[in-house]
Design an enzyme around this catalytic site. Structure first.
Site, PDB file in Angstrom:
ATOM      1  N   ALA A  29       0.648  -0.942   0.512  1.00  0.00           N
ATOM      2  CA  ALA A  29       0.032   0.324   0.144  1.00  0.00           C
ATOM      3  C   ALA A  29       0.978   1.407   0.063  1.00  0.00           C
ATOM      4  CB  ALA A  29      -0.700  -0.178   1.137  1.00  0.00           C
ATOM      5  N   HIS A  31       3.480   4.677  -0.828  1.00  0.00           N
ATOM      6  CA  HIS A  31       2.642   5.716  -0.887  1.00  0.00           C
ATOM      7  C   HIS A  31       4.407   6.525  -0.860  1.00  0.00           C
ATOM      8  CE1 HIS A  31       4.158   5.858   3.533  1.00  0.00           C
ATOM      9  NE2 HIS A  31       3.214   4.896   3.960  1.00  0.00           N
ATOM     10  N   HIS A  34       6.877   6.071   1.482  1.00  0.00           N
ATOM     11  CA  HIS A  34       7.902   4.956   0.665  1.00  0.00           C
ATOM     12  C   HIS A  34       8.743   5.227  -0.525  1.00  0.00           C
ATOM     13  CE1 HIS A  34       4.725   2.485   2.606  1.00  0.00           C
ATOM     14  NE2 HIS A  34       5.272   1.992   2.862  1.00  0.00           N
ATOM     15  N   GLN A  58       4.030  -9.310  13.882  1.00  0.00           N
ATOM     16  CA  GLN A  58       3.977  -8.406  14.471  1.00  0.00           C
ATOM     17  C   GLN A  58       1.876  -7.899  13.900  1.00  0.00           C
ATOM     18  OE1 GLN A  58       6.501  -6.371  10.354  1.00  0.00           O
ATOM     19  NE2 GLN A  58       4.896  -4.495  11.055  1.00  0.00           N
ATOM     20  N   VAL A 175       7.855  11.713   5.799  1.00  0.00           N
ATOM     21  CA  VAL A 175       7.335  12.094   4.430  1.00  0.00           C
ATOM     22  C   VAL A 175       6.438  12.391   5.002  1.00  0.00           C
ATOM     23  CG1 VAL A 175       6.681  12.291   2.053  1.00  0.00           C
ATOM     24  CG2 VAL A 175       8.817  11.169   2.791  1.00  0.00           C
TER      25      VAL A 175
HETATM   26  P1  AMP Z   1       5.666  -0.096   6.069  1.00  0.00           P
HETATM   27  O1  AMP Z   1       4.983  -0.488   5.092  1.00  0.00           O
HETATM   28  O2  AMP Z   1       3.832   0.860   6.889  1.00  0.00           O
HETATM   29  O3  AMP Z   1       5.615  -1.203   7.069  1.00  0.00           O
HETATM   30  O4  AMP Z   1       6.511   1.136   6.217  1.00  0.00           O
HETATM   31  C1  AMP Z   1       7.655   0.210   5.182  1.00  0.00           C
HETATM   32  C2  AMP Z   1       9.029   1.740   5.553  1.00  0.00           C
HETATM   33  O5  AMP Z   1       8.309   2.791   5.455  1.00  0.00           O
HETATM   34  C3  AMP Z   1       9.443   2.006   7.104  1.00  0.00           C
HETATM   35  O6  AMP Z   1      10.514   1.445   7.091  1.00  0.00           O
HETATM   36  C4  AMP Z   1       8.273   3.001   7.414  1.00  0.00           C
HETATM   37  O7  AMP Z   1       9.335   3.332   8.765  1.00  0.00           O
HETATM   38  C5  AMP Z   1       8.695   3.512   6.681  1.00  0.00           C
HETATM   39  N1  AMP Z   1       7.715   4.924   6.003  1.00  0.00           N
HETATM   40  C6  AMP Z   1       6.219   4.649   6.557  1.00  0.00           C
HETATM   41  N2  AMP Z   1       5.716   5.462   6.411  1.00  0.00           N
HETATM   42  C7  AMP Z   1       7.055   6.817   5.873  1.00  0.00           C
HETATM   43  C8  AMP Z   1       6.459   8.192   5.961  1.00  0.00           C
HETATM   44  N3  AMP Z   1       5.746   9.219   5.846  1.00  0.00           N
HETATM   45  N4  AMP Z   1       7.800   8.764   5.335  1.00  0.00           N
HETATM   46  C9  AMP Z   1       9.161   7.909   5.177  1.00  0.00           C
HETATM   47  N5  AMP Z   1       9.152   6.947   5.772  1.00  0.00           N
HETATM   48  C10 AMP Z   1       8.308   6.093   5.985  1.00  0.00           C
END
Ligand code: AMP
Length: 296
Positions: A29, A31, A34, A58, A175
């Site tokens: 998903a 954005h 990522h 998790q 971000v």
């Molecule tokens: P997730 O898919 O939520 O597990 O996130 C995957 C990676 O993207 C993790 O290292 C998160 O910390 C990073 N991430 C998620 N949201 C943001 C954001 N808004 N800005 C920067 N990195 C992000």
């Protein structure tokens, strides 16, 4: 388009040709948050590998594992724009061939018995377990994580060092949307009204940062400023809500009464049924956030 690799065996056949690998683990998903990690990864390796795996270990039993947003087609198109070479998208059997109850990697209480570690029992253990497995399978030289999940990044950085995993762990800035809301896959759960209310998190954090920049270093005063800003921002919500936590710590996440070096203020709160987290670094070069007026 990135090459889609769905099994450990298929990835293993490619790994020898990849040179230096920089790796971004995600749950999909995707954005722009990522996207910033994937773009940064380009500068750190010959081959950029992104994984998408919604990791069951998790999530708590009452959490959103089943309804977590999934959009493989959309994610592939975004990854193509961001310069990803390989999308590793394994199934649960690939990652947990012995089932979910096999080996786990447990982070130490000093890093994991507070914040998300306290409000989501087992969460950080699930993260450490899956990240260890993914690092072992993907075999990157560099792995990139977002500051958005500050405690997660800190735990993984400490784990990689303590267990000598042989990978450099990098952190990339959060971000945000133009109004300050940190981008998150879970923002998709918010209704229009909730989306507006969600600004209260970054607003509270913005006021703590402003207080820190004005010279305040006492943790209790900084936290009180954050709670006051939160109360103001949420006064007209249909029901009063307290943050799950709103805390200031040094960036190594030790406990302190005064922040001597750079700090971090982190919080979690429910906006409607959706649990959101955010944090801001307390340092001179930390960008200011919008200080919004009363939210309704
Ligand atoms: P997730 O898919 O939520 O597990 O996130 C995957 C990676 O993207 C993790 O290292 C998160 O910390 C990073 N991430 C998620 N949201 C943001 C954001 N808004 N800005 C920067 N990195 C992000």
């Amino acid at each position: 388009m990135p090459r889609l690799v769905r099994t450990v065996a298929a990835y293993g056949e490619l790994r020898g040709e990849m040179g230096k690998v920089s790796f971004v683990p995600t749950m999909g998903a995707l954005h722009e948050g990522h996207g910033s990690l994937v773009r940064a990864a380009r500068a750190h390796g010959d081959t950029v590998v992104v994984s998408i795996f919604v990791n069951p270990t998790q999530f708590g039993p009452a959490e959103d594992l089943e309804r977590y947003p999934r959009d493989l087609e959309g994610d592939l198109a975004k990854l193509a724009n961001w310069g990803c070479d390989i999308l590793f998208h394994p199934g649960a059997k690939d990652i947990y061939p012995q089932g979910l109850g096999a080996f786990r990697v447990k982070p130490p209480a000093a890093l994991a018995d507070f914040w998300c570690g306290a409000s989501r029992p087992g969460h950080l253990e699930g993260v450490c377990t899956v990240v260890t497995k993914l690092l072992g399978l993907v075999r990157p030289e560099v792995a990139l994580f977002g500051q958005k999940d500050f405690q997660q990044w800190r735990v993984i950085e400490a784990m990689a060092e303590d267990l000598a995993l042989g990978v450099d762990i990098l952190r990339c800035p959060t971000v945000r949307e133009p109004d300050g809301l940190a981008m998150s896959s879970r923002n998709a759960y918010l209704t229009t009204e909730e989306r507006l209310r969600a600004r209260a998190l970054s607003r509270a954090l913005a006021h703590v940062l402003a207080e820190w920049k004005s010279g305040v270093r006492a943790v209790d005063r900084l936290e009180a400023r954050g709670r006051e800003a939160w109360s103001t921002a949420t006064v007209s919500f249909p029901e009063p809500i307290d943050p799950e936590y709103l805390e200031v710590r040094p960036q190594d996440l030790s406990r302190a009464r005064e922040i001597e070096g750079p700090g971090v203020v982190a919080m979690a709160a429910r906006i409607g049924p959706t649990r959101l987290i955010d944090n801001v670094l307390l340092s001179d070069d930390s960008p200011d956030l919008p200080l919004l007026e009363l939210l309704s």
